[in-house]
Design a protein around this motif. Structure first.
Motif, short mmCIF file in Angstrom:
data_model
loop_
_atom_site.label_atom_id
_atom_site.label_comp_id
_atom_site.label_asym_id
_atom_site.label_seq_id
_atom_site.Cartn_x
_atom_site.Cartn_y
_atom_site.Cartn_z
N ASP A 162 0.83 -1.21 0.00
CA ASP A 162 0.00 0.00 0.00
C ASP A 162 0.86 1.26 0.00
O ASP A 162 0.49 2.28 0.57
CB ASP A 162 -0.94 0.01 1.21
CG ASP A 162 -0.19 -0.03 2.53
OD1 ASP A 162 1.01 -0.38 2.53
OD2 ASP A 162 -0.79 0.30 3.57
N LEU A 193 -11.35 3.68 2.02
CA LEU A 193 -10.28 3.40 2.97
C LEU A 193 -10.84 2.53 4.08
O LEU A 193 -11.89 2.83 4.66
CB LEU A 193 -9.74 4.72 3.54
CG LEU A 193 -8.61 4.60 4.56
CD1 LEU A 193 -7.37 4.03 3.90
CD2 LEU A 193 -8.30 5.98 5.15
N ASP A 202 -8.38 0.21 6.37
CA ASP A 202 -7.36 0.15 7.42
C ASP A 202 -7.82 -0.71 8.60
O ASP A 202 -7.84 -0.27 9.75
CB ASP A 202 -6.99 1.56 7.90
CG ASP A 202 -5.70 1.56 8.72
OD1 ASP A 202 -4.88 0.64 8.51
OD2 ASP A 202 -5.54 2.44 9.57
N ARG A 250 -7.39 -0.91 1.71
CA ARG A 250 -8.50 -0.37 0.92
C ARG A 250 -9.27 -1.51 0.27
O ARG A 250 -8.74 -2.61 0.10
CB ARG A 250 -7.98 0.58 -0.17
CG ARG A 250 -7.31 1.85 0.38
CD ARG A 250 -6.60 2.65 -0.71
NE ARG A 250 -5.98 3.83 -0.13
CZ ARG A 250 -6.53 5.05 -0.09
NH1 ARG A 250 -7.73 5.24 -0.62
NH2 ARG A 250 -5.90 6.06 0.46
#
Length: 357
Positions: free
Chosen positions: A42, A55, A57, A86
């Protein structure tokens, strides 16, 4: 010669080997009859080709990966695959990057891997296969049962080649002691050694893919292969001619670079010895320096072996040396000199008895 995989591809395959969480997630995707496009990395170079998506995470788990695969977009993981960065991302790699794939998902995967040199995994919904792309390399994952069959078959082949190698090695040892070594004897041992190591490399590739299922295969490989690499290095040390442009590293590299057809040509293999100009007859005599036989004497440090070879120059002179002569060598001493003399005598007796038994 079979082209060796890059270290980067080895690392990528190790990350998707059985027993790893990522592999469990990929298997769940296949079992659900879905497809997926997964980028392992990433960094900024990956984010530059990402469009849309959201997003996430979140900590990685196989269940989360398979749930996210229900969406059409790509999934971006952290470089160590410990987090899902993601999801549902549209990847936009350079369209001018060449690709041999035809399917949209596989074509995108290959272009991304070639463009930014990160592992990209493509799970085919229709074909039920998993392909790993790394740079210009592609590898399709094979079912564990088939991999184990291949590994076991290769181990049987390796054992046969190793048995023949042991015979050639014993023959060379006897000829060294009798001081009747020819270039052919040396080259045949180098040829057999390289063949054994190349079969072992193929088994090592399978072990990486097998992950936790490859532990028993690795134990068998280590048992069969013990000492082969050291023997190759010692044979080269004994017989190759060193100069300003040709050292042990060049000799080892020259041997490794021979393809399968060249390895079958004894004269081509003999070139790695860097023999003096004009020496082309494989039946010409050649003298060992003594590294290989001295290494078989227990508890004899390599530094002492180097001093002995530097002092006497050849195995025949070392064999004729007295205990006092050996005692004069730096790092030897009276006790070790006696042990060396007795050790060489035992090796000579054993080798000759084995020949005529």
């Amino acid at each position: 010669m079979t082209r060796r995989r890059s270290e980067a591809l080895h690392d990528a395959l190790a990350a998707v080997a059985p027993g790893k969480p990522l592999r469990e997630g990929l298997d769940r995707i296949l079992q659900a009859g879905m497809g997926a496009l997964i980028v392992v990395g990433d960094g900024p170079e990956v984010l530059n080709i990402c469009s849309g998506g959201f997003l996430l995470d979140a900590a990685f788990s196989p269940q989360r990966l398979s749930e996210l695969a229900k969406m059409d977009g790509a999934i971006i993981l952290a470089r160590d695959a410990s987090r899902i960065a993601r999801a549902n991302v549209h990847l936009v790699p350079n369209p001018n990057v060449p690709t041999s794939e035809t399917g949209t998902r596989h074509r995108t995967a290959e272009r991304v891997a070639r463009s930014i040199n990160v592992p990209v995994i493509s799970v085919s919904e229709d074909m039920s296969i998993i392909a790993v792309y790394m740079g210009a390399e592609k590898h399709q994952l094979v079912p564990v049962t088939r991999l184990l069959d291949r590994a076991n078959q290769a181990l049987q082949t390796l054992e046969r080649y190793k048995q023949r190698l042991d015979e050639v090695s014993a023959h060379l040892s006897t000829n060294e002691i009798e001081d009747v070594v020819t270039i052919r004897d040396v080259v045949m041992l180098l040829q057999r050694t390289e063949m054994v190591l190349r079969i072992a490399d193929e088994i090592e590739d399978a072990i990486i893919e097998l992950g936790t299922d490859g532990r028993l295969v690795r134990l068998q490989l280590e048992e069969v292969l013990g000492g082969v690499e050291d023997d190759r290095r010692l044979v080269l040390l004994d017989y190759f001619h060193e100069d300003a442009s040709w050292h042990l590293e060049e000799a080892l590299a020259g041997l490794a670079e021979l393809d399968t057809e060249e390895l079958g040509d004894l004269k081509r293999v003999a070139e790695v010895l860097h023999l003096p100009e004009g020496v082309t007859d494989l039946d010409a005599p050649i003298q060992p320096k003594g590294y290989r036989l001295l290494s078989r004497i227990p508890r004899l440090p390599e530094s002492v072996v180097d001093h002995i070879v530097d002092r006497f120059g050849s195995l025949s002179k070392i064999m004729r040396a007295t205990i006092d002569d050996l005692d004069d060598v730096e790092g030897v001493g009276a006790t070790r000199a006696k042990a060396i003399k007795e050790g060489l005598s035992r090796l000579a007796e054993t080798s000759i008895l084995d020949r005529y038994a």
